[in-house]
Design a protein around this motif. Sequence first.
Motif, mmCIF file in Angstrom:
data_model
loop_
_atom_site.group_PDB
_atom_site.id
_atom_site.type_symbol
_atom_site.label_atom_id
_atom_site.label_comp_id
_atom_site.label_asym_id
_atom_site.label_seq_id
_atom_site.Cartn_x
_atom_site.Cartn_y
_atom_site.Cartn_z
ATOM 1 N N GLY A 66 0.847 -1.189 0.000
ATOM 2 C CA GLY A 66 0.000 0.000 0.000
ATOM 3 C C GLY A 66 0.880 1.236 0.000
ATOM 4 O O GLY A 66 2.080 1.163 0.320
ATOM 5 N N SER A 67 0.279 2.375 -0.356
ATOM 6 C CA SER A 67 1.091 3.586 -0.251
ATOM 7 C C SER A 67 1.285 3.946 1.216
ATOM 8 O O SER A 67 2.163 4.720 1.565
ATOM 9 N N SER A 68 0.475 3.353 2.097
ATOM 10 C CA SER A 68 0.641 3.589 3.542
ATOM 11 C C SER A 68 2.069 3.274 3.984
ATOM 12 O O SER A 68 2.691 4.044 4.716
ATOM 13 N N ILE A 71 4.440 5.964 2.849
ATOM 14 C CA ILE A 71 4.386 7.239 3.584
ATOM 15 C C ILE A 71 5.412 7.159 4.723
ATOM 16 O O ILE A 71 6.256 8.047 4.893
ATOM 17 N N TYR A 97 -5.374 14.354 5.540
ATOM 18 C CA TYR A 97 -5.711 12.921 5.619
ATOM 19 C C TYR A 97 -5.444 12.445 7.056
ATOM 20 O O TYR A 97 -4.340 12.616 7.582
ATOM 21 N N TYR A 100 -2.182 10.687 8.551
ATOM 22 C CA TYR A 100 -0.836 11.278 8.680
ATOM 23 C C TYR A 100 -0.425 11.467 10.141
ATOM 24 O O TYR A 100 0.670 11.056 10.529
ATOM 25 N N THR A 132 -1.333 16.601 -0.490
ATOM 26 C CA THR A 132 -2.259 15.584 -0.998
ATOM 27 C C THR A 132 -3.132 16.241 -2.062
ATOM 28 O O THR A 132 -3.847 17.196 -1.767
ATOM 29 N N ASN A 136 -7.575 14.426 0.233
ATOM 30 C CA ASN A 136 -8.476 13.661 1.084
ATOM 31 C C ASN A 136 -8.487 14.407 2.408
ATOM 32 O O ASN A 136 -7.411 14.575 2.991
ATOM 33 N N ASP A 156 1.340 13.205 -2.149
ATOM 34 C CA ASP A 156 0.488 12.019 -2.097
ATOM 35 C C ASP A 156 -0.567 12.187 -3.199
ATOM 36 O O ASP A 156 -1.526 12.949 -3.049
ATOM 37 N N ALA A 158 -2.586 9.913 -4.574
ATOM 38 C CA ALA A 158 -3.471 8.737 -4.624
ATOM 39 C C ALA A 158 -4.697 8.970 -5.517
ATOM 40 O O ALA A 158 -5.196 8.049 -6.155
ATOM 41 N N TYR A 159 -5.176 10.220 -5.569
ATOM 42 C CA TYR A 159 -6.423 10.512 -6.310
ATOM 43 C C TYR A 159 -6.173 11.279 -7.605
ATOM 44 O O TYR A 159 -7.122 11.798 -8.200
ATOM 45 N N THR A 179 -1.334 4.613 -5.552
ATOM 46 C CA THR A 179 -1.800 3.334 -5.011
ATOM 47 C C THR A 179 -2.876 2.727 -5.905
ATOM 48 O O THR A 179 -3.699 3.462 -6.459
ATOM 49 N N SER A 181 -5.261 1.116 -4.714
ATOM 50 C CA SER A 181 -6.508 1.252 -3.950
ATOM 51 C C SER A 181 -7.451 2.252 -4.602
ATOM 52 O O SER A 181 -8.635 1.982 -4.773
ATOM 53 N N LYS A 182 -6.919 3.411 -4.934
ATOM 54 C CA LYS A 182 -7.776 4.492 -5.451
ATOM 55 C C LYS A 182 -7.820 4.523 -6.967
ATOM 56 O O LYS A 182 -8.762 5.018 -7.556
ATOM 57 N N ARG A 190 -3.112 -4.300 -1.525
ATOM 58 C CA ARG A 190 -2.103 -3.568 -0.750
ATOM 59 C C ARG A 190 -0.873 -3.246 -1.592
ATOM 60 O O ARG A 190 0.257 -3.505 -1.175
HETATM 61 N N1 PMP Z 1 -3.024 8.455 0.898
HETATM 62 C C1 PMP Z 1 -4.280 8.895 0.837
HETATM 63 C C2 PMP Z 1 -4.514 10.343 0.581
HETATM 64 C C3 PMP Z 1 -5.345 8.022 1.056
HETATM 65 O O1 PMP Z 1 -6.596 8.490 1.015
HETATM 66 C C4 PMP Z 1 -5.079 6.662 1.317
HETATM 67 C C5 PMP Z 1 -6.194 5.661 1.568
HETATM 68 N N2 PMP Z 1 -7.294 6.145 2.214
HETATM 69 C C6 PMP Z 1 -3.754 6.253 1.364
HETATM 70 C C7 PMP Z 1 -2.747 7.165 1.140
HETATM 71 C C8 PMP Z 1 -3.366 4.829 1.676
HETATM 72 O O2 PMP Z 1 -3.682 3.972 0.646
HETATM 73 P P1 PMP Z 1 -3.176 2.462 0.564
HETATM 74 O O3 PMP Z 1 -2.335 2.171 1.752
HETATM 75 O O4 PMP Z 1 -4.411 1.623 0.493
HETATM 76 O O5 PMP Z 1 -2.383 2.396 -0.692
#
Ligand code: PMP
Length: 358
Positions: A66-68, A71, A97, A100, A132, A136, A156, A158-159, A179, A181-182, A190
Amino acid sequence: MYESYWKEVDQKCSVTIPGFQSLSYFANIKNLCWFLEPKLEEEIKRLHNTVGNAIVEDRHIVVGTGSSQLILAAFYALSDPLNESGPVNIVSAVPFYSSYPEMSNYLQSTLFKWSGDARCFNKDGPYIEMVTSPNNPDGVIREPVVNRAKGMTVHDLAYYWPQYTAITSHADHDIMLFTVSKCTGHAGSRIGWALVRDEKVARKMVKFVEINTIGVSKEAQLRAANILEIISLSCQTDNKPHDLDNFFEHSHNLMVQRWNKLRDVVLNNGLFSVPKFPLQYCKFKRDFTETYPAFAWVKCKEGMDCEKLLRGQKILARSGRRFGSEPEYARISMLSRDEEFDLFVQRLSSIRGIGNEK
Ligand code: PMP
């Protein structure tokens, strides 16, 4: 929200991994990121080149769980254990977000610490600003706000995909996080990736992932690579598998429909407001578009607790407080399944009744 698209794609993106394959920790020992599957690297580059949302040339790609994970890897890589002024400050503009602050502080590291709203940051010394964009929770397109000499930024993104917002240029920053995810909806795989300009920083991020999890699941990487390949193929005008809908067009249309439904309800009930977004030219769509964020940043009337009010109608939202904001705000996901989204809109519209009775 993306489930119906992937049901249509069906078997075309299934991956079969026989028992003898992908046993080793290593994926490519010649690569700086030695646990990155070459196929995933190739598909990440292809997708960014197809969409035009980030520069990949001369960048190091670091894959993460995941990008989590990335970070935290970025915080680790950008901090200096010998810094005399103590842990490096991590900031982001309100509303930020909500993960963080949690990520920055949960290990109580001597390397970095959360320092809150970037707009109020007035300490000397090095700092890391999380930028970001789109943001978010509120969907706003952002730039760094502190802009000081000793500052480091992590973008970040992600979007920053065409279903959510206009692709106005190839993003070109020191550390950019993405990521699946988005992008594709595969949050459960992940898989996230960082595009990193500086080799030393990239090496430290790789070191972090190495110490933390000794790499990233190969099964997940191979599946993600396949999914990314499908969406790149779906964007082609020539040689496209003929029954494949353009993924970004399809999901952008869904986002527009959902936001229209939400805006109708908000307009009618008068109790809430949601942000408005400017029209921007999208180089990917070759057309003007607004931003259609993955979350609705709902604001109630002054003095109301938005999360509480929504919970009363069985709508689960996250309070503005979690994002450094006021309780008048709450964040609601726009990416649920169709049935859940329709139920949400229906329940939100029933609040009008309550408001009018008073
Ligand atoms: N950065 C942002 C801005 C997010 O909204 C999210 C998920 N809510 C993440 C990172 C983490 O995403 P993931 O770990 O699923 O890749």
